[in-house]
Scaffold this active site. Structure first.
Site, PDB file in Angstrom:
ATOM      1  N   GLY A 188      -8.904   6.776   0.923  1.00 30.72           N
ATOM      2  CA  GLY A 188      -8.040   7.918   1.216  1.00 30.72           C
ATOM      3  C   GLY A 188      -8.722   9.219   1.573  1.00 30.72           C
ATOM      4  O   GLY A 188      -8.302  10.283   1.135  1.00 30.72           O
ATOM      5  N   GLU A 207       0.824  -1.216   0.000  1.00 32.73           N
ATOM      6  CA  GLU A 207       0.000   0.000   0.000  1.00 32.73           C
ATOM      7  C   GLU A 207       0.858   1.267   0.000  1.00 32.73           C
ATOM      8  O   GLU A 207       1.263   1.745   1.052  1.00 32.73           O
ATOM      9  CB  GLU A 207      -0.936   0.023   1.220  1.00 32.73           C
ATOM     10  CG  GLU A 207      -1.806   1.275   1.267  1.00 32.73           C
ATOM     11  CD  GLU A 207      -2.754   1.321   2.456  1.00 32.73           C
ATOM     12  OE1 GLU A 207      -3.510   2.306   2.559  1.00 32.73           O
ATOM     13  OE2 GLU A 207      -2.741   0.392   3.283  1.00 32.73           O
ATOM     14  N   LYS A 231      -2.356  -1.945  -3.265  1.00 32.92           N
ATOM     15  CA  LYS A 231      -3.428  -1.093  -2.723  1.00 32.92           C
ATOM     16  C   LYS A 231      -2.991   0.365  -2.872  1.00 32.92           C
ATOM     17  O   LYS A 231      -2.452   0.961  -1.947  1.00 32.92           O
ATOM     18  CB  LYS A 231      -3.701  -1.434  -1.254  1.00 32.92           C
ATOM     19  CG  LYS A 231      -4.804  -0.574  -0.645  1.00 32.92           C
ATOM     20  CD  LYS A 231      -5.197  -1.014   0.767  1.00 32.92           C
ATOM     21  CE  LYS A 231      -6.242  -0.051   1.340  1.00 32.92           C
ATOM     22  NZ  LYS A 231      -6.796  -0.502   2.630  1.00 32.92           N
TER      23      LYS A 231
END
Length: 341
Positions: A264, A179, A221
């Site tokens: 996010g 990620e 990710k």
């Protein structure tokens, strides 16, 4: 294919089923306390257990969610009937996973940049997590964005940490989710986000190659390519989708098993609309789905408010968001469905 490779392949296949995504329920102590404060609920081991039990016991959730990223505490917790929570997830057809990084700290000699810690003892921890039912793991690196951030040092150091983590996971028979989050915080343009994202993703895959990480047995990710939250003119959904697919096409090898976007800081509706647009745009050699935390949890959390009487209604709200994101992962989302139950 050796036993370890077969194990990794089985996990990857279970996670990348068409029309399904991941539920990120791996909030650290301070993060979940902040979420609970917004609904006037104290964060205790019991309230956290109750909330995560609500999520994992949502009827039919496995139809839209293939895996759940858990916090270390949750691996050892049980539902009201005594069933371990990882086992409850697995019974729903949801693969249990675990967040393994130890959070971010300032990067030395790089003002404004951060580095993620947690590599020491990771192999031993993975053995324990695996015994508790975890089949995949997640490590998050963050990149602050400005005209001069992130520095070359931050891009290289975080890429190397992500690659070392991924290699340790694969050696342990655990599928790594890599990620790299280019943060939305700030006033930067979508063009600046695209520039940073391209540099970051390039560096990550160079590092993964150096550490001999098998791309077919890992998941990415990433953040979507969007303007900073404080930018005066946010880009359209279509432009964000186009920029995102372009950057991924330039940086992510086709061998990667799947891409599961983080939300996010986007609203639940924005995150779903962006995912749908991405799946209607350009050339995409990988499955593109969701790995959302707040964008899935926010609506049911507001309904729950710590009250057992609200559990069923909260679960319906979670199921709806999961269903809409499932449709978006196939490019079949209809915004009109936001107003239906």
């Amino acid at each position: 294919m050796n036993t370890q490779s077969s194990e990794l392949q089985r996990t990857v296949e279970a996670l990348t089923q068409s029309g399904r995504g991941l539920l990120a329920a791996d909030e650290s102590g301070p993060t979940i306390a902040k979420r609970f404060k917004s609904i006037n609920v104290e964060s205790t081991e019991e309230t956290r257990r109750a909330w995560r039990t609500l999520l994992l016991s949502t009827p039919g959730l496995g139809e839209y969610v293939s895996g759940v990223i858990l916090y270390e505490e949750t691996l050892g917790q049980c539902a009201d009937d005594g069933e371990p929570l990882p086992q409850l997830a697995a019974r729903q057809g949801i693969v249990p996973g675990i967040k393994v990084d130890k959070g971010k700290i300032p990067l030395a000699h790089a003002s404004g940049d951060e580095i993620t810690q947690g590599l020491d003892g990771l192999g031993e921890r993975l053995e324990r997590y695996k015994a508790q039912g975890a089949r995949f793991a997640k490590w998050r690196a963050v990149y602050n964005v400005s005209e001069c951030l992130p520095s070359r040092l931050a891009i290289a150091a975080n890429a190397d940490a992500l690659a070392r983590y991924a290699a340790i996971c694969q050696e342990a028979g655990v599928v790594p989710i890599v990620e790299p989050e280019v943060l939305m915080d700030g006033a930067h343009s979508i063009e600046r986000c695209a520039q940073v994202s391209e540099a970051v993703f390039h560096e990550v895959f160079h590092a993964l190659h150096r550490h001999a990480v098998v791309l077919e047995h890992m998941l990415l990710k990433p953040s979507m390519v969007v303007a900073g939250k404080e930018h005066p003119s946010p880009a359209s959904v279509a432009e964000a989708a186009s920029q995102t697919v372009t950057v991924l096409g330039r940086t992510v090898p086709p061998a990667v098993a799947g891409i599961f976007f983080l939300s996010g800081g986007q609203s639940p509706e924005e995150a779903t609309a962006h995912l749908d647009a991405i799946n209607r745009t350009g050339r995409r050699p990988w499955p593109l789905s969701f790995s959302y935390g707040r964008a899935l949890q926010e609506p049911p959390l507001k309904i729950w408010r710590g009250q057992a009487a609200n559990v069923s209604e909260a679960q319906r709200a979670l199921s709806k968001r999961a269903r809409l994101n499932s449709a978006a992962s196939l490019g079949r989302y209809d915004a009109k469905e936001e107003s239906t139950s």
